[in-house]
Design a protein around this motif. Structure first.
Motif, PDB file in Angstrom:
ATOM      1  N   LEU B 306       0.832  -1.200   0.000  1.00 53.65           N
ATOM      2  CA  LEU B 306       0.000   0.000   0.000  1.00 53.65           C
ATOM      3  C   LEU B 306       0.868   1.252   0.000  1.00 53.65           C
ATOM      4  O   LEU B 306       0.512   2.276  -0.574  1.00 53.65           O
ATOM      5  N   TYR B 307       2.020   1.150   0.650  1.00 54.07           N
ATOM      6  CA  TYR B 307       2.886   2.301   0.830  1.00 54.07           C
ATOM      7  C   TYR B 307       3.830   2.492  -0.362  1.00 54.07           C
ATOM      8  O   TYR B 307       4.662   3.379  -0.364  1.00 54.07           O
ATOM      9  N   GLY B 308       3.730   1.612  -1.357  1.00 54.81           N
ATOM     10  CA  GLY B 308       4.524   1.781  -2.575  1.00 54.81           C
ATOM     11  C   GLY B 308       5.953   1.287  -2.468  1.00 54.81           C
ATOM     12  O   GLY B 308       6.787   1.630  -3.290  1.00 54.81           O
ATOM     13  N   VAL B 309       6.234   0.471  -1.447  1.00 52.88           N
ATOM     14  CA  VAL B 309       7.616  -0.003  -1.275  1.00 52.88           C
ATOM     15  C   VAL B 309       7.902  -1.222  -2.163  1.00 52.88           C
ATOM     16  O   VAL B 309       9.034  -1.456  -2.549  1.00 52.88           O
ATOM     17  N   LEU B 310       6.863  -1.963  -2.495  1.00 60.02           N
ATOM     18  CA  LEU B 310       7.055  -3.155  -3.313  1.00 60.02           C
ATOM     19  C   LEU B 310       6.877  -2.814  -4.779  1.00 60.02           C
ATOM     20  O   LEU B 310       6.033  -1.988  -5.124  1.00 60.02           O
ATOM     21  N   SER B 311       7.641  -3.462  -5.636  1.00 59.09           N
ATOM     22  CA  SER B 311       7.422  -3.233  -7.058  1.00 59.09           C
ATOM     23  C   SER B 311       6.764  -4.460  -7.668  1.00 59.09           C
ATOM     24  O   SER B 311       6.911  -5.568  -7.160  1.00 59.09           O
ATOM     25  N   GLY B 312       6.048  -4.245  -8.739  1.00 63.36           N
ATOM     26  CA  GLY B 312       5.342  -5.338  -9.387  1.00 63.36           C
ATOM     27  C   GLY B 312       4.049  -5.708  -8.688  1.00 63.36           C
ATOM     28  O   GLY B 312       3.610  -6.854  -8.743  1.00 63.36           O
ATOM     29  N   GLU B 325      -1.418   5.620  -8.459  1.00 59.01           N
ATOM     30  CA  GLU B 325      -0.263   4.722  -8.492  1.00 59.01           C
ATOM     31  C   GLU B 325       0.746   5.295  -7.509  1.00 59.01           C
ATOM     32  O   GLU B 325       1.176   6.434  -7.660  1.00 59.01           O
ATOM     33  N   ILE B 326       1.119   4.514  -6.498  1.00 59.97           N
ATOM     34  CA  ILE B 326       2.068   5.016  -5.509  1.00 59.97           C
ATOM     35  C   ILE B 326       3.419   4.339  -5.739  1.00 59.97           C
ATOM     36  O   ILE B 326       3.535   3.129  -5.660  1.00 59.97           O
ATOM     37  N   GLY B 327       4.427   5.149  -6.054  1.00 61.04           N
ATOM     38  CA  GLY B 327       5.729   4.601  -6.420  1.00 61.04           C
ATOM     39  C   GLY B 327       6.737   4.591  -5.301  1.00 61.04           C
ATOM     40  O   GLY B 327       7.892   4.294  -5.519  1.00 61.04           O
TER      41      GLY B 327
END
Lengths: 327, 516
Positions: B306-312, B325-327
């Motif tokens: 949710l916090y955008g730390v993971l990619s994919g 979209e949270i990057g």
């Protein structure tokens, strides 16, 4: 279980294996492109050049494992070369005495480094920067101008080939087998890894952290001195050259990294560093056989080094949790 | 007080310890006996940690005597304490991540001769110890850094057992364990006690102490207040001894909520690698939604996603009804509603330990405190003062490193730093782990106050008491999916455990069965 053991060990040694792959490819290319017939002489020359750096890189490895750094390895090597050019000559007894003094000097220099880092609690990078200047100073006082006399007999015995294998390479393997492997499995060696991985946890587990770190720097001093001795045997003289010492120090760090050891300590080993040193040395040789213009050499070397280091960092591309980038 | 009737293994007489002007321990008399599990209770800063560090040889007392089997001891370092058979399992894990499990387990006293370690013997010993703590599935050559937290804690316990201790100290050693592992550890501890071991057990979890301890000692403000047999005091009395004042309700009252508040955060079909599968949830403004379930079912990954730390990450995230979209954290923070994540591990992800309390508090909100890119010192001072006051952080000097604060106060700094950003969506990852009762309660009050002011809160807790007490709704995760959603009256112990084990609704399970 056996297969799982093997898989785990393979996974835990990807760094050195990757470096080995790079080296085999580069050295293969070097041999393929070499203008003359491949002879024992070609290999011996390559080995003599590479082994000095390999020894300095091995020296650097141990402090790096403890999450330290030894910026004095080049200076200790230079000091050893100069002591050797004064003492390692004359009768066999005199030569033996000289060799022992050279190695003891390295050990003492390492002990001073370790004591300052552990007892004086000074950061390794600055402590060894200062002591490195001191050791270089001693070298300069011993040998104000290049020259001196190094035993040709010992030089002939060590810088040619034995049974078709470069003697210096055998020496290197000997150091790995008889010094590094037991050290790695010793309590002190384990302490070095533990201190580099989590010093607080190691201390709380009752590990003699200080002793391990001092021994790490002493080991570094000893191997640097051995490198210096070998250098003096190859050159048959001694020279207190600051640029040469500095280049060896920096290349030793590069070799450690290319060989898969972490600069954050706790993981890696000397075998990787040896391969790393070979990779670095082969870069120069490759540029030579491909007739690269001399002015471009440093630039090429830098680019190739960057490429080699990036290979080890390629795991970063697979990370899906960005937090893991910081651990 | 002596439960086993044996002479004490360890005794302290008039032990005091000062750090600068702060008194950590004040004339403490304390004893613990063989064949007994002795719980030590107290708020953070009560002196428990110092007590343990003195026993373990990590710090030396200023005054007083330490006796082991009635012989006076002076421990200069943890090695000396280890020689006397004292083994410690610390709250902050004392494993070396780059070393293998076997290396870690045998680090204090590896098998071998002439200083050379016998790798095969070490592996065998580690294997036996892992088997003993019920972790035979772990390979001794695996590196510790590749293990999840709960497994690491089991390795830590195996490591302590490997020293054949006479006194085993567990400092919050079960805080990261899964329920199944906790039950295993209980069984091992009881067995060790029956074999004659003295065990000191520090925990903030009342039900653990009830399940395990024979004797309890309460500490407060560096003093030993009282030692009594477990069961001879009620919870109320113990809590009163610990904090010296009456605690009213532990949890703030839940307000009556409208059926459908506007969703601040809404997620549809969120998936990531093999760890998260098709998760949908929404958190309304002013709502506290809990995340529960056994440890390692994807709760942490969900918050990070949710916090955008993971990619994919796949799926759709809507903030205030608008798809976004949270990057990364910087973008999450800058959203219209502002998102904050209070991380699990305050020492690595929450704080920059050597930096000052002030710098830590303002680091996330710096952009609000600058003028033309330069920090406005006056505005910074106002914000910091406000945070210190509203969170009641105990601070001597704002310029001290944040590492100098106690655990509870450090956690308050982490929370304060995110409140300063004015975040309206707050994600919390087990924020009360290893924190004393008093601070926990302050954090509960604070969260409820934030929610009442309209903040949406998503709250992961490993302590199901907290989920029951705090949350308006609870989502239980199992194997990366939402196993069940509980609301209002349905949020109870039975339902949470049943859902955590992914049991069908309506089937009754007792807590004991659930843990086994």
């Amino acid at each position: 279980m056996k297969a799982r053991d093997a898989r785990l060990r393979l996974a835990q040694n990807t760094g050195p294996l990757l470096a080995l792959g790079v080296f085999v490819a580069m050295f293969g290319l070097f041999l393929y492109e070499h203008p003359r017939q491949i002879s024992v002489n070609v290999l011996t020359t390559a080995s003599n050049k590479a082994v000095v750096l390999a020894l300095v890189a091995m020296a650097q490895t141990v402090p790096v494992l403890t999450r330290g750094l030894d910026l004095s390895v080049g200076s200790v090597m230079t000091m050893a070369t100069c002591i050797s050019s004064v003492l390692v000559n004359g009768s066999p007894g005199h030569i033996a005495f000289g060799v022992v003094v050279v190695l003891l000097a390295g050990l003492a220099a390492g002990a001073v480094n370790g004591a300052i880092v552990v007892i004086g609690r000074i950061q390794p990078i600055i402590a060894t920067l200062a002591t490195g200047a001191v050791y270089f100073g001693i070298a300069l006082l011993l040998r104000p101008s290049p020259g001196g006399d190094v035993s040709e007999g010992l030089s002939n015995a060590l810088t040619y080939a034995t049974f078709g294998i470069p003697t210096t390479f055998l020496l290197l393997v000997g150091v790995l087998v008889f010094l590094w492997l037991p050290f790695r499995r010793s309590i002190v060696g384990r302490g070095c890894y533990a201190a580099g991985s989590a010093e607080g946890a190691a201390y709380m587990s009752g590990v003699a952290v200080g002793r391990s770190k001092i021994v790490a720097y002493m080991f570094a001093g000893l191997l640097s001195a051995l490198a210096g001795l070998l250098l003096s045997l190859v050159a048959l003289s001694g020279e207190a050259s600051a640029p040469q010492g500095g280049a060896y120090t920096l290349n030793s760090i590069a070799a450690v990294v290319v060989g898969g050891s972490s600069l954050f300590g706790g993981s890696g080993g000397m075998v990787g560093s040896v391969i790393g040193a070979f990779v670095l040395r082969t870069i120069g040789d490759l540029l030579f056989v491909f007739d690269a213009p001399p002015l471009w050499q440093p630039l090429f070397e830098g680019v190739i080094l960057l490429g080699a280091v990036s290979l080890g960092a390629s795991r970063v591309l697979r990370i899906k949790n960005r937090l893991e980038l910081f651990t | 007080m002596n439960a086993s009737g044996l002479p004490p293994f360890l005794r302290m007489e008039g032990v005091s310890k000062h750090y600068g002007g702060v008194t950590a321990l004040d004339g403490v008399n304390f004893a613990c006996s063989p064949a007994s599990i002795h719980a030590v209770l107290g708020e953070n800063g009560a002196g428990k940690s110092t007590l343990i560090k003195i026993i373990a040889g990590a710090v030396q007392p200023d005054q007083g005597k330490l006796l082991v089997s009635e012989r006076e001891m002076k421990f200069a370092s943890p090695i000396d304490a280890a020689h006397e058979g004292i083994a410690c399992i610390f709250q902050e894990l004392s494993l070396m991540p780059d070393l293998s499990i076997a290396d870690n387990i045998c680090i204090t006293n590896p098998p071998g001769r002439f200083g050379i370690i016998d790798g095969a013997a070490q592996c065998r010993r580690a294997g036996q110890l892992l088997q003993r703590v019920g972790c035979a599935d772990l390979h001794p050559l695996e590196r510790v850094k590749n293990l999840p937290l709960s497994r690491r804690q089991m390795v830590e316990i195996a490591k302590a057992l490997g020293r054949n201790p006479k006194l085993l100290i567990l400092d919050e050693a079960t805080s990261a364990l899964t329920a199944a592992d906790v039950e295993k550890v209980y069984a091992i501890l009881r067995q060790l006690r029956d074999e004659g071991l003295a065990i000191l057990y520090i925990s903030h979890r009342m039900h653990e102490i009830k399940a395990l301890a024979d004797t309890c000692s309460v500490f407060r403000n560096g003093r030993h207040i009282e030692t009594f047999a477990q069961g001879s005091r009620s919870d109320e009395e113990i809590v009163r001894l610990m904090i010296g004042r009456e605690l009213k309700l532990i949890y703030p009252a839940k307000p009556q909520r409208d059926a459908q508040a506007k969703a601040a955060l809404e997620v549809r079909g969120l998936s990531w690698q093999e760890r998260l599968a098709d998760i949908s949830l929404s958190v309304g403004q002013g709502e506290i939604v809990g995340l529960g379930g056994l440890d390692g079912q994807g709760q942490r990954e969900l918050l990070l996603a949710l916090y955008g730390v993971l990619s994919g990450v796949q799926g759709c995230t809507k903030i205030d009804g608008v798809a976004v979209e949270i990057g990364g954290p910087a973008q999450a923070k800058a959203l219209k509603l502002g998102m904050a994540l209070i991380p699990e591990d305050r020492k690595t992800e929450g704080l920059m330990l050597p930096m000052s309390i002030r710098d830590n508090l303002t680091i996330a909100a710096l952009s609000k405190l600058t003028r033309h890119g330069i920090v406005d010192r006056a505005r910074e001072a106002r914000y910091v003062e406000e945070a210190i006051r509203s969170l009641r952080i105990k601070v001597d000097n704002l310029d001290n490193p944040v590492a100098s604060l106690s655990g509870g106060n450090q956690q308050k700094v982490v929370i304060g730093k995110w409140l300063m950003t004015g975040a309206r969506i707050v994600l919390l990852n087990d924020p009360t782990r290893g924190i004393d009762v008093g601070t926990k309660q302050e954090i509960y009050q604070l969260l409820r106050k934030l929610a009442d002011a309209g903040t949406a809160i998503l709250f992961y807790s490993t302590d199901y008491d907290e989920l029951i007490g705090m949350c308006d709704r609870v989502m239980i995760l199992y194997d990366g999916r939402v196993a069940r959603e509980l609301a209002a009256e349905a949020i109870n112990e039975h339902n949470i455990i049943a859902a955590s084990l992914n049991l069908p609704e309506g089937k009754r399970v007792t807590a004991i069965e659930a843990a086994a």
